[in-house]
Write a protein that holds these residues in place. Structure first.
Motif, PDB file in Angstrom:
ATOM      1  N   ALA A   1       0.819  -1.213   0.000  1.00 29.80           N
ATOM      2  CA  ALA A   1       0.000   0.000   0.000  1.00 29.80           C
ATOM      3  C   ALA A   1       0.853   1.265   0.000  1.00 29.80           C
ATOM      4  O   ALA A   1       0.386   2.344   0.271  1.00 29.80           O
ATOM      5  N   SER A   2       2.164   1.104  -0.319  1.00 32.78           N
ATOM      6  CA  SER A   2       3.061   2.259  -0.204  1.00 32.78           C
ATOM      7  C   SER A   2       2.773   3.336  -1.245  1.00 32.78           C
ATOM      8  O   SER A   2       3.307   4.427  -1.165  1.00 32.78           O
ATOM      9  N   GLY A   3       1.934   3.029  -2.224  1.00 39.56           N
ATOM     10  CA  GLY A   3       1.531   4.045  -3.193  1.00 39.56           C
ATOM     11  C   GLY A   3       0.567   5.037  -2.565  1.00 39.56           C
ATOM     12  O   GLY A   3       0.262   6.069  -3.148  1.00 39.56           O
ATOM     13  N   ALA A   4       0.083   4.721  -1.362  1.00 36.40           N
ATOM     14  CA  ALA A   4      -0.887   5.579  -0.680  1.00 36.40           C
ATOM     15  C   ALA A   4      -0.149   6.708   0.027  1.00 36.40           C
ATOM     16  O   ALA A   4       1.044   6.605   0.315  1.00 36.40           O
ATOM     17  N   PRO A   5      -0.854   7.804   0.333  1.00 38.12           N
ATOM     18  CA  PRO A   5      -0.236   8.845   1.170  1.00 38.12           C
ATOM     19  C   PRO A   5       0.215   8.223   2.490  1.00 38.12           C
ATOM     20  O   PRO A   5      -0.398   7.267   2.967  1.00 38.12           O
ATOM     21  N   ARG A   6       1.274   8.793   3.038  1.00 39.56           N
ATOM     22  CA  ARG A   6       1.852   8.182   4.236  1.00 39.56           C
ATOM     23  C   ARG A   6       2.167   9.253   5.266  1.00 39.56           C
ATOM     24  O   ARG A   6       2.707  10.307   4.929  1.00 39.56           O
ATOM     25  N   VAL A   7       1.833   8.973   6.526  1.00 37.19           N
ATOM     26  CA  VAL A   7       2.194   9.893   7.599  1.00 37.19           C
ATOM     27  C   VAL A   7       2.931   9.095   8.677  1.00 37.19           C
ATOM     28  O   VAL A   7       2.508   8.009   9.044  1.00 37.19           O
ATOM     29  N   VAL A   8       4.079   9.631   9.087  1.00 39.18           N
ATOM     30  CA  VAL A   8       4.920   8.941  10.072  1.00 39.18           C
ATOM     31  C   VAL A   8       5.143   9.874  11.263  1.00 39.18           C
ATOM     32  O   VAL A   8       5.518  11.035  11.082  1.00 39.18           O
ATOM     33  N   VAL A   9       4.900   9.362  12.461  1.00 44.78           N
ATOM     34  CA  VAL A   9       5.071  10.184  13.675  1.00 44.78           C
ATOM     35  C   VAL A   9       6.252   9.632  14.486  1.00 44.78           C
ATOM     36  O   VAL A   9       6.382   8.416  14.649  1.00 44.78           O
ATOM     37  N   GLY A  10       7.102  10.526  14.975  1.00 42.57           N
ATOM     38  CA  GLY A  10       8.249  10.124  15.798  1.00 42.57           C
ATOM     39  C   GLY A  10       7.784   9.652  17.165  1.00 42.57           C
ATOM     40  O   GLY A  10       7.182  10.415  17.910  1.00 42.57           O
ATOM     41  N   MET A  11       8.057   8.376  17.475  1.00 45.03           N
ATOM     42  CA  MET A  11       7.566   7.789  18.725  1.00 45.03           C
ATOM     43  C   MET A  11       8.712   7.256  19.583  1.00 45.03           C
ATOM     44  O   MET A  11       8.556   6.243  20.262  1.00 45.03           O
ATOM     45  N   GLY A  12       9.871   7.933  19.501  1.00 45.97           N
ATOM     46  CA  GLY A  12      10.927   7.589  20.448  1.00 45.97           C
ATOM     47  C   GLY A  12      10.527   8.125  21.824  1.00 45.97           C
ATOM     48  O   GLY A  12       9.488   8.786  21.958  1.00 45.97           O
ATOM     49  N   THR A  13      11.362   7.889  22.826  1.00 47.11           N
ATOM     50  CA  THR A  13      11.067   8.402  24.171  1.00 47.11           C
ATOM     51  C   THR A  13      10.873   9.917  24.133  1.00 47.11           C
ATOM     52  O   THR A  13       9.960  10.465  24.759  1.00 47.11           O
ATOM     53  N   CYS A  14      11.747  10.594  23.341  1.00 50.66           N
ATOM     54  CA  CYS A  14      11.666  12.064  23.252  1.00 50.66           C
ATOM     55  C   CYS A  14      10.340  12.502  22.635  1.00 50.66           C
ATOM     56  O   CYS A  14       9.704  13.462  23.095  1.00 50.66           O
ATOM     57  N   GLY A  15       9.913  11.799  21.588  1.00 50.79           N
ATOM     58  CA  GLY A  15       8.648  12.128  20.924  1.00 50.79           C
ATOM     59  C   GLY A  15       7.466  11.910  21.853  1.00 50.79           C
ATOM     60  O   GLY A  15       6.570  12.766  21.966  1.00 50.79           O
ATOM     61  N   ILE A  16       7.475  10.782  22.548  1.00 56.23           N
ATOM     62  CA  ILE A  16       6.367  10.459  23.468  1.00 56.23           C
ATOM     63  C   ILE A  16       6.276  11.518  24.568  1.00 56.23           C
ATOM     64  O   ILE A  16       5.201  12.025  24.876  1.00 56.23           O
ATOM     65  N   ALA A  17       7.447  11.868  25.143  1.00 54.02           N
ATOM     66  CA  ALA A  17       7.454  12.858  26.220  1.00 54.02           C
ATOM     67  C   ALA A  17       6.997  14.230  25.726  1.00 54.02           C
ATOM     68  O   ALA A  17       6.445  15.021  26.485  1.00 54.02           O
ATOM     69  N   ALA A  18       7.224  14.510  24.434  1.00 52.22           N
ATOM     70  CA  ALA A  18       6.858  15.823  23.888  1.00 52.22           C
ATOM     71  C   ALA A  18       5.402  15.882  23.422  1.00 52.22           C
ATOM     72  O   ALA A  18       4.934  16.938  23.009  1.00 52.22           O
ATOM     73  N   GLY A  19       4.709  14.736  23.438  1.00 50.82           N
ATOM     74  CA  GLY A  19       3.277  14.761  23.097  1.00 50.82           C
ATOM     75  C   GLY A  19       2.926  14.082  21.785  1.00 50.82           C
ATOM     76  O   GLY A  19       1.870  14.368  21.203  1.00 50.82           O
ATOM     77  N   ALA A  20       3.778  13.161  21.314  1.00 53.32           N
ATOM     78  CA  ALA A  20       3.518  12.494  20.023  1.00 53.32           C
ATOM     79  C   ALA A  20       2.223  11.686  20.025  1.00 53.32           C
ATOM     80  O   ALA A  20       1.560  11.572  18.990  1.00 53.32           O
ATOM     81  N   ARG A  21       1.863  11.127  21.187  1.00 54.23           N
ATOM     82  CA  ARG A  21       0.626  10.326  21.221  1.00 54.23           C
ATOM     83  C   ARG A  21      -0.587  11.196  20.893  1.00 54.23           C
ATOM     84  O   ARG A  21      -1.422  10.823  20.072  1.00 54.23           O
ATOM     85  N   GLU A  22      -0.659  12.377  21.518  1.00 60.28           N
ATOM     86  CA  GLU A  22      -1.798  13.264  21.274  1.00 60.28           C
ATOM     87  C   GLU A  22      -1.802  13.716  19.811  1.00 60.28           C
ATOM     88  O   GLU A  22      -2.855  13.836  19.186  1.00 60.28           O
ATOM     89  N   THR A  23      -0.597  13.955  19.267  1.00 58.95           N
ATOM     90  CA  THR A  23      -0.478  14.355  17.858  1.00 58.95           C
ATOM     91  C   THR A  23      -1.013  13.251  16.948  1.00 58.95           C
ATOM     92  O   THR A  23      -1.805  13.494  16.036  1.00 58.95           O
ATOM     93  N   LEU A  24      -0.599  12.022  17.224  1.00 61.55           N
ATOM     94  CA  LEU A  24      -1.040  10.894  16.390  1.00 61.55           C
ATOM     95  C   LEU A  24      -2.548  10.674  16.524  1.00 61.55           C
ATOM     96  O   LEU A  24      -3.242  10.413  15.528  1.00 61.55           O
TER      97      LEU A  24
END
Lengths: 128, 192
Positions: A23-46
């Motif tokens: 399905a890689s022909g589809a639009p793709r969105v990737v969110v940074g989910m390392g410890t730094c991303g999680i602590a900065a609010g990546a879950r709420e963003t996703l």
């Protein structure tokens, strides 16, 4: 790997990954989910991205995550790739920015340049 | 990290990086209702005894090119501040079990936070991993399993994952889940 069930699970996991790659022909969105991303609010963003895509019935977008890419001060980071176009990396993406990125970039095809921290050329552009 | 659910997400991401195909999560109280227990067990590649013994060290990581690995160190810091601890058991090739305990009434025990949202993001980003989740307290219990509740063709589908998370949220609420109450709130409630 101990039993037939383990093998079945491995098979199922691999098939899912192949399906996603297909399905890689589809639009793709990737969110940074390392410890730094999680602590900065990546879950709420996703969650905001998922909510916005669901509201707009855009269920064809591949949603994925990545670990720390070394730009911790700019987390949460969000990468958006439309087929055949450069990947745009957005920094400090809170839920309200995420909703606008979904609307402007993923749906209307207009990157939100003022929030971009990097632009990665598409494979075709790299070949040129 | 301001919520226990963020630590959970971080540990789940470790399991995904370790190549797990199945992750079991237990969240609930111990028999006496004194401690909150968070346990994540995966069938990933596991760690050697040396790696496992250093897993809680913030200056140890198995990621090439990095010098720090803060996830489990932050979890230990939160657990110890709340009168608890973190234990890591791992067998190379078999998987890893991370168990964190927190004194339920410690004023430094953070709230659980958005557990359904945490599991929703994990299930969405890792459709190939079976997630088995159990919530158990004296007020009630709840169990969810992605393999049983999401049909194979729908794994990774936004609609299916959101529907799974909505059921999870409703089920946990019915089983006494209170996302915003930390140890301070529990202690005050007990006294008054």
């Amino acid at each position: 790997m101990k039993s037939r069930q383990d093998l079945e699970r491995l098979k199922e996991k691999t098939l899912e990954e192949i399906r996603l790659r297909m399905a890689s022909g589809a639009p793709r969105v990737v969110v940074g989910m390392g410890t730094c991303g999680i602590a900065a609010g990546a879950r709420e963003t996703l969650l905001a991205i998922m909510d916005e895509l669901k509201k707009r019935r855009r269920t064809d977008v591949t949603i994925s995550e990545t670990g720390c890419v070394g730009l911790c001060a700019k987390e949460p980071l969000v990468e958006v790739t439309l087929p055949g176009q450069p990947t745009v990396v957005y920094g400090n993406v809170d839920p309200s920015k995420a909703r606008r990125i979904v609307l402007d970039h993923l749906i209307n095809g207009q990157p939100v340049t003022e929030w971009a921290v990097n632009v990665i050329p598409s494979p075709k552009e790299k070949e040129k | 990290m301001t919520e226990i659910s963020l630590h959970l997400l971080d540990v789940l991401e470790n399991s995904a990086k370790a190549g797990a195909s199945r992750v079991r999560v237990f969240l609930g109280e111990d028999g006496e209702g004194e401690n909150l227990i968070l346990e994540v067990e995966d069938d990933g590649r596991g760690m050697s005894p040396d790696e496992a013994s250093r897993a809680l060290d913030p200056f140890f990581t198995t990621t090439p090119g990095k010098k720090v690995g803060l996830g489990l160190a932050l979890l230990r810091s939160t657990a110890e501040a709340a009168g608890g601890s973190v234990r890591v058991r791992s067998v190379p090739g078999n998987g890893t079990v991370v168990t964190a305990t927190f004194r339920l009434r410690s004023v430094d025990r953070p709230p659980l936070g958005d557990i359904p949202g945490t599991l929703q993001t994990f299930v969405m980003c890792h459709p190939g991993i079976e997630l088995d989740f159990t919530w158990k307290t004296r007020k009630g219990s709840f169990h969810a399993n992605t393999r049983q509740q999401i049909p194979p063709g729908d794994r990774g589908s936004l609609d299916a994952v959101v529907a799974f998370a909505e059921k999870l949220s409703a089920g946990m609420k019915q089983a006494g889940f209170e996302p915003d109450k930390g140890g301070f709130d529990v202690e005050i409630k007990t006294r008054s």
